[in-house]
Design a protein around this motif. Structure first.
Motif, PDB file in Angstrom:
ATOM      1  N   VAL A   1       0.838  -1.207   0.000  1.00 48.18           N
ATOM      2  CA  VAL A   1       0.000   0.000   0.000  1.00 48.18           C
ATOM      3  C   VAL A   1       0.869   1.252   0.000  1.00 48.18           C
ATOM      4  CG1 VAL A   1      -1.646   1.379   1.341  1.00 48.18           C
ATOM      5  CG2 VAL A   1      -2.006  -1.079   1.082  1.00 48.18           C
ATOM      6  N   GLY A   2       1.868   1.274   0.872  1.00 47.28           N
ATOM      7  CA  GLY A   2       2.723   2.458   0.968  1.00 47.28           C
ATOM      8  C   GLY A   2       3.463   2.750  -0.316  1.00 47.28           C
ATOM      9  N   VAL A   3       4.084   1.729  -0.911  1.00 46.16           N
ATOM     10  CA  VAL A   3       4.866   1.948  -2.134  1.00 46.16           C
ATOM     11  C   VAL A   3       3.946   2.273  -3.310  1.00 46.16           C
ATOM     12  CG1 VAL A   3       6.544   0.937  -3.711  1.00 46.16           C
ATOM     13  CG2 VAL A   3       6.697   0.435  -1.294  1.00 46.16           C
ATOM     14  N   PHE A   4       2.835   1.561  -3.415  1.00 50.12           N
ATOM     15  CA  PHE A   4       1.941   1.765  -4.556  1.00 50.12           C
ATOM     16  C   PHE A   4       1.165   3.073  -4.465  1.00 50.12           C
ATOM     17  CE2 PHE A   4       1.241  -2.624  -6.643  1.00 50.12           C
ATOM     18  CZ  PHE A   4       2.608  -2.870  -6.585  1.00 50.12           C
ATOM     19  N   SER A   5       1.148   3.709  -3.305  1.00 52.65           N
ATOM     20  CA  SER A   5       0.400   4.961  -3.157  1.00 52.65           C
ATOM     21  C   SER A   5       0.998   6.087  -4.000  1.00 52.65           C
ATOM     22  CB  SER A   5       0.347   5.380  -1.686  1.00 52.65           C
ATOM     23  OG  SER A   5       1.647   5.683  -1.192  1.00 52.65           O
ATOM     24  N   LEU A   6       2.223   5.887  -4.494  1.00 51.11           N
ATOM     25  CA  LEU A   6       2.850   6.911  -5.345  1.00 51.11           C
ATOM     26  C   LEU A   6       3.037   6.434  -6.784  1.00 51.11           C
ATOM     27  CD1 LEU A   6       5.444   8.379  -2.829  1.00 51.11           C
ATOM     28  CD2 LEU A   6       3.650   9.652  -4.007  1.00 51.11           C
ATOM     29  N   LEU A   7       2.363   5.356  -7.150  1.00 48.03           N
ATOM     30  CA  LEU A   7       2.497   4.848  -8.519  1.00 48.03           C
ATOM     31  C   LEU A   7       2.070   5.879  -9.553  1.00 48.03           C
ATOM     32  CD1 LEU A   7       1.403   1.105  -8.794  1.00 48.03           C
ATOM     33  CD2 LEU A   7       3.634   2.116  -9.241  1.00 48.03           C
ATOM     34  N   ASP A   8       1.044   6.683  -9.225  1.00 45.32           N
ATOM     35  CA  ASP A   8       0.589   7.683 -10.202  1.00 45.32           C
ATOM     36  C   ASP A   8       1.692   8.691 -10.491  1.00 45.32           C
ATOM     37  OD1 ASP A   8       0.404   8.585  -7.581  1.00 45.32           O
ATOM     38  OD2 ASP A   8      -1.450   9.709  -7.893  1.00 45.32           O
ATOM     39  N   ALA A   9       2.426   9.100  -9.447  1.00 49.22           N
ATOM     40  CA  ALA A   9       3.527  10.057  -9.660  1.00 49.22           C
ATOM     41  C   ALA A   9       4.684   9.409 -10.405  1.00 49.22           C
ATOM     42  CB  ALA A   9       4.002  10.596  -8.310  1.00 49.22           C
ATOM     43  N   MET A  10       4.964   8.146 -10.101  1.00 52.10           N
ATOM     44  CA  MET A  10       6.091   7.473 -10.744  1.00 52.10           C
ATOM     45  C   MET A  10       5.811   7.172 -12.211  1.00 52.10           C
ATOM     46  SD  MET A  10       7.801   4.905  -7.918  1.00 52.10           S
ATOM     47  CE  MET A  10       6.338   4.134  -7.261  1.00 52.10           C
ATOM     48  N   LEU A  11       4.557   6.845 -12.518  1.00 48.04           N
ATOM     49  CA  LEU A  11       4.222   6.461 -13.892  1.00 48.04           C
ATOM     50  C   LEU A  11       3.631   7.603 -14.704  1.00 48.04           C
ATOM     51  CD1 LEU A  11       2.634   2.946 -13.232  1.00 48.04           C
ATOM     52  CD2 LEU A  11       4.937   3.459 -14.026  1.00 48.04           C
ATOM     53  N   GLY A  12       3.201   8.668 -14.032  1.00 43.29           N
ATOM     54  CA  GLY A  12       2.612   9.788 -14.756  1.00 43.29           C
ATOM     55  C   GLY A  12       1.225   9.499 -15.289  1.00 43.29           C
ATOM     56  N   ILE A  13       0.504   8.579 -14.648  1.00 43.69           N
ATOM     57  CA  ILE A  13      -0.865   8.254 -15.053  1.00 43.69           C
ATOM     58  C   ILE A  13      -1.724   8.162 -13.807  1.00 43.69           C
ATOM     59  CG2 ILE A  13      -0.184   7.028 -17.145  1.00 43.69           C
ATOM     60  CD1 ILE A  13      -0.529   4.401 -15.673  1.00 43.69           C
ATOM     61  N   PRO A  14      -3.064   8.250 -13.941  1.00 47.42           N
ATOM     62  CA  PRO A  14      -3.926   8.160 -12.761  1.00 47.42           C
ATOM     63  C   PRO A  14      -3.708   6.847 -12.009  1.00 47.42           C
ATOM     64  CG  PRO A  14      -5.173   8.948 -14.649  1.00 47.42           C
ATOM     65  CD  PRO A  14      -3.831   8.529 -15.170  1.00 47.42           C
TER      66      PRO A  14
ATOM     67  N   LEU B   1      -4.175  -7.129  -7.027  1.00 50.93           N
ATOM     68  CA  LEU B   1      -3.915  -6.805  -5.629  1.00 50.93           C
ATOM     69  C   LEU B   1      -5.095  -7.232  -4.767  1.00 50.93           C
ATOM     70  CD1 LEU B   1      -2.474  -3.190  -6.065  1.00 50.93           C
ATOM     71  CD2 LEU B   1      -1.187  -5.241  -5.450  1.00 50.93           C
ATOM     72  N   PRO B   2      -4.833  -7.559  -3.501  1.00 48.45           N
ATOM     73  CA  PRO B   2      -5.935  -7.902  -2.589  1.00 48.45           C
ATOM     74  C   PRO B   2      -6.886  -6.720  -2.424  1.00 48.45           C
ATOM     75  CG  PRO B   2      -3.795  -8.487  -1.642  1.00 48.45           C
ATOM     76  CD  PRO B   2      -3.520  -7.660  -2.857  1.00 48.45           C
ATOM     77  N   GLN B   3      -8.154  -7.007  -2.177  1.00 49.42           N
ATOM     78  CA  GLN B   3      -9.155  -5.953  -2.052  1.00 49.42           C
ATOM     79  C   GLN B   3      -8.838  -4.942  -0.958  1.00 49.42           C
ATOM     80  OE1 GLN B   3     -11.593  -5.612  -4.371  1.00 49.42           O
ATOM     81  NE2 GLN B   3     -11.885  -3.598  -3.417  1.00 49.42           N
ATOM     82  N   PRO B   4      -8.333  -5.372   0.219  1.00 51.69           N
ATOM     83  CA  PRO B   4      -7.999  -4.363   1.246  1.00 51.69           C
ATOM     84  C   PRO B   4      -6.939  -3.362   0.785  1.00 51.69           C
ATOM     85  CG  PRO B   4      -8.129  -6.549   2.231  1.00 51.69           C
ATOM     86  CD  PRO B   4      -8.194  -6.748   0.755  1.00 51.69           C
ATOM     87  N   VAL B   5      -6.004  -3.809  -0.055  1.00 49.65           N
ATOM     88  CA  VAL B   5      -4.993  -2.903  -0.593  1.00 49.65           C
ATOM     89  C   VAL B   5      -5.645  -1.890  -1.529  1.00 49.65           C
ATOM     90  CG1 VAL B   5      -2.939  -2.749  -2.062  1.00 49.65           C
ATOM     91  CG2 VAL B   5      -3.119  -4.563  -0.348  1.00 49.65           C
ATOM     92  N   LEU B   6      -6.522  -2.369  -2.403  1.00 49.17           N
ATOM     93  CA  LEU B   6      -7.231  -1.472  -3.329  1.00 49.17           C
ATOM     94  C   LEU B   6      -8.130  -0.507  -2.572  1.00 49.17           C
ATOM     95  CD1 LEU B   6      -8.181  -4.038  -6.126  1.00 49.17           C
ATOM     96  CD2 LEU B   6      -6.416  -2.271  -6.234  1.00 49.17           C
ATOM     97  N   ASP B   7      -8.784  -0.983  -1.516  1.00 44.54           N
ATOM     98  CA  ASP B   7      -9.662  -0.104  -0.736  1.00 44.54           C
ATOM     99  C   ASP B   7      -8.878   1.063  -0.154  1.00 44.54           C
ATOM    100  OD1 ASP B   7     -11.881  -1.668  -1.239  1.00 44.54           O
ATOM    101  OD2 ASP B   7     -11.732  -2.806   0.636  1.00 44.54           O
ATOM    102  N   ALA B   8      -7.708   0.780   0.381  1.00 41.48           N
ATOM    103  CA  ALA B   8      -6.897   1.844   0.980  1.00 41.48           C
ATOM    104  C   ALA B   8      -6.419   2.829  -0.081  1.00 41.48           C
ATOM    105  CB  ALA B   8      -5.707   1.243   1.723  1.00 41.48           C
ATOM    106  N   LEU B   9      -5.979   2.314  -1.224  1.00 38.74           N
ATOM    107  CA  LEU B   9      -5.397   3.168  -2.256  1.00 38.74           C
ATOM    108  C   LEU B   9      -6.447   3.979  -3.014  1.00 38.74           C
ATOM    109  CD1 LEU B   9      -2.729   0.695  -3.683  1.00 38.74           C
ATOM    110  CD2 LEU B   9      -2.289   2.757  -2.351  1.00 38.74           C
ATOM    111  N   LEU B  10      -7.562   3.371  -3.319  1.00 38.26           N
ATOM    112  CA  LEU B  10      -8.540   4.017  -4.189  1.00 38.26           C
ATOM    113  C   LEU B  10      -9.689   4.678  -3.422  1.00 38.26           C
ATOM    114  CD1 LEU B  10      -8.777   1.353  -7.040  1.00 38.26           C
ATOM    115  CD2 LEU B  10      -7.464   3.477  -7.021  1.00 38.26           C
TER     116      LEU B  10
END
Length: 429
Positions: free
Chosen positions: A342-355, A365-374
């Motif tokens: 969750v922590g690392v993927f929370s900045l994927l939008d900045a790293m990849l330049g996409i939403p 990804l497990p649903q709890p991870v997606l729930d936290a991020l999205l």
């Protein structure tokens, strides 16, 4: 007398194709300039990062240049079997990236210290330089190393580069004589721009030359085949868990781009192996978990698009580790890995330049991870909010989320310090 022709100086044909605009973010551009011997054969190449000015490169840009040269630009096309000369900051000399390469293939060009440096600062560098020499690296210095203050550095020099634009012609003889008398270093005449300069230095016994009279720096362009940030982080997670070779091999098999980059890196001339590695299992065993971790961490930070700030990858890793440590206080062990993701993927939008939503579509990804991020909901959401509060210095959010999680200020601050130290160790351990 015209500039001597040298077919070895021409750009590799497979590296010059003009990429489509859509692929601009997936292109590595490295400049190289040949260093020639007395017979005008290529002795080595100095590499330059064309995205960074000469006076602003950092430890991170040094690591990225060397990593990209070996991993992406195709080191055989870029430098063949020749020596590679790389400019280094003092900070980058302790970088973990140097442990990923074969020392005998690389010459580290080390600058002297600022003019106002104290004598003890100069002496303190001797230990670092000696350690590099012991590991097998060769070191090149500019003519500034001939000053009296740097007498302790001279025995460590493999090359001394004399800048033809930095001194008057009548000083060439004394400088060459002093360098040859007081060191075992080979003298390189650099920034040679005329036949007269070449002839003068050759008459003084200089046998290595670099400059526009021979060849201007040429740009080597290569399209990269980059794995997704998500897959790299999965690899980092496996290594951190000290997963088996079979588990790591399974991940490599699932992502051709990741396995392609690993095999290309480990088979590059800079890695120094005498035989070609073709199996993923063999590559993992040869590299070992410690070096595999460093390779994956460097791949993570160099795989971002041009628009992402250099610190984003580092911040993402700190977030992941901090969330993992905080979760360990309250959640079962199996949930801590998901907190890291969750922590690392929370900045994927900045790293990849996409939403972020679009970025997360590329990995299961497990649903709890997606729930936290999205949706900022679920078991990991308050940990992510607390981590962001630590970054931003938001005292109100920090107090509210720490209290909700029943974590003390001391627990959170200690975890944050540990996370920062751990993330730093990725490149510097």
């Amino acid at each position: 007398m015209s500039s001597p022709p040298d077919t070895a100086l021409q750009q590799p044909p497979n590296a010059t194709a003009q990429p489509a605009q859509d692929d601009a973010d997936n292109q590595v551009v490295i400049a190289r300039q040949a260093i020639l011997d007395e017979h005008r054969a290529v002795f080595g190449y100095e590499l330059f990062d064309r995205t960074t000015s000469a006076d602003s490169h950092t430890a991170s840009s040094d690591a990225a240049l060397l990593f990209n040269a070996l991993s992406y630009a195709g080191s055989e096309a870029l430098v063949g079997k020749k020596l590679v000369f790389i400019n280094c900051t003092h900070a980058s000399l302790a970088g973990g990236h140097l442990e990923l390469i074969h020392p005998e293939k690389v010459v580290l060009e080390v600058p002297t210290l600022p003019a106002d440096a104290a004598p003890e600062q100069i002496e303190q560098m001797v230990h670092t330089l000696q350690a590099l020499r012991t590991r097998g690296f060769r070191i090149a210095f500019s003519q500034d190393v001939l000053r009296r203050a740097y007498a302790s550095w001279l025995p460590l020099a493999s090359f001394i580069k004399l800048d033809m634009q930095a001194f008057k012609p009548e000083l060439a003889g004394p400088l060459v004589k002093f360098a040859q008398t007081n060191s075992q270093a080979a003298v390189v005449a650099e920034k040679v721009e005329t036949a007269e300069q070449h002839a003068m230095m050759a008459s003084l016994g200089v046998k290595l030359f670099q400059g526009y009279w021979f060849a201007k720096p040429s740009l080597v362009k290569a399209q990269t085949i980059r794995p997704s940030q998500a897959t790299i982080i999965q690899l980092i997670n496996l290594v951190r868990q000290q997963a088996s070779t079979a588990e790591i091999e399974d991940l490599l098999k699932k992502d051709p781009t990741l396995s392609f980059n690993l095999l290309r890196f480990i088979n590059s001339s800079g890695f120094g192996l005498s035989c070609e590695i073709t199996s993923f299992r063999h590559a993992v065993m040869i590299l070992g978990l410690k070096k595999l971790f460093r390779w994956a961490a460097l791949l993570l930070t160099t795989s971002r698009k041009d628009g992402a700030p250099p610190a984003v990858g580092q911040t993402a890793v700190v977030r992941g580790r901090l969330m993992e440590l905080l979760a360990a206080e309250l959640l079962p062990p199996e949930e801590c890995d998901n907190a890291f993701v969750v922590g690392v993927f929370s900045l994927l939008d900045a790293m990849l330049g996409i939403p972020l939503e679009r970025a997360l579509e590329t990995v299961a990804l497990p649903q709890p991870v997606l729930d936290a991020l999205l949706h900022k909901s679920g078991v990991f959401a308050p940990f992510l909010e607390l981590t962001r509060a630590c970054e931003s210095g938001d005292d109100e959010a920090f107090a509210r989320t720490a209290e909700a999680l029943h974590l003390s200020n001391r627990q959170v601050n200690w975890a944050h310090l540990q996370a920062l130290a751990w993330a730093e160790s990725i490149n510097d351990a």
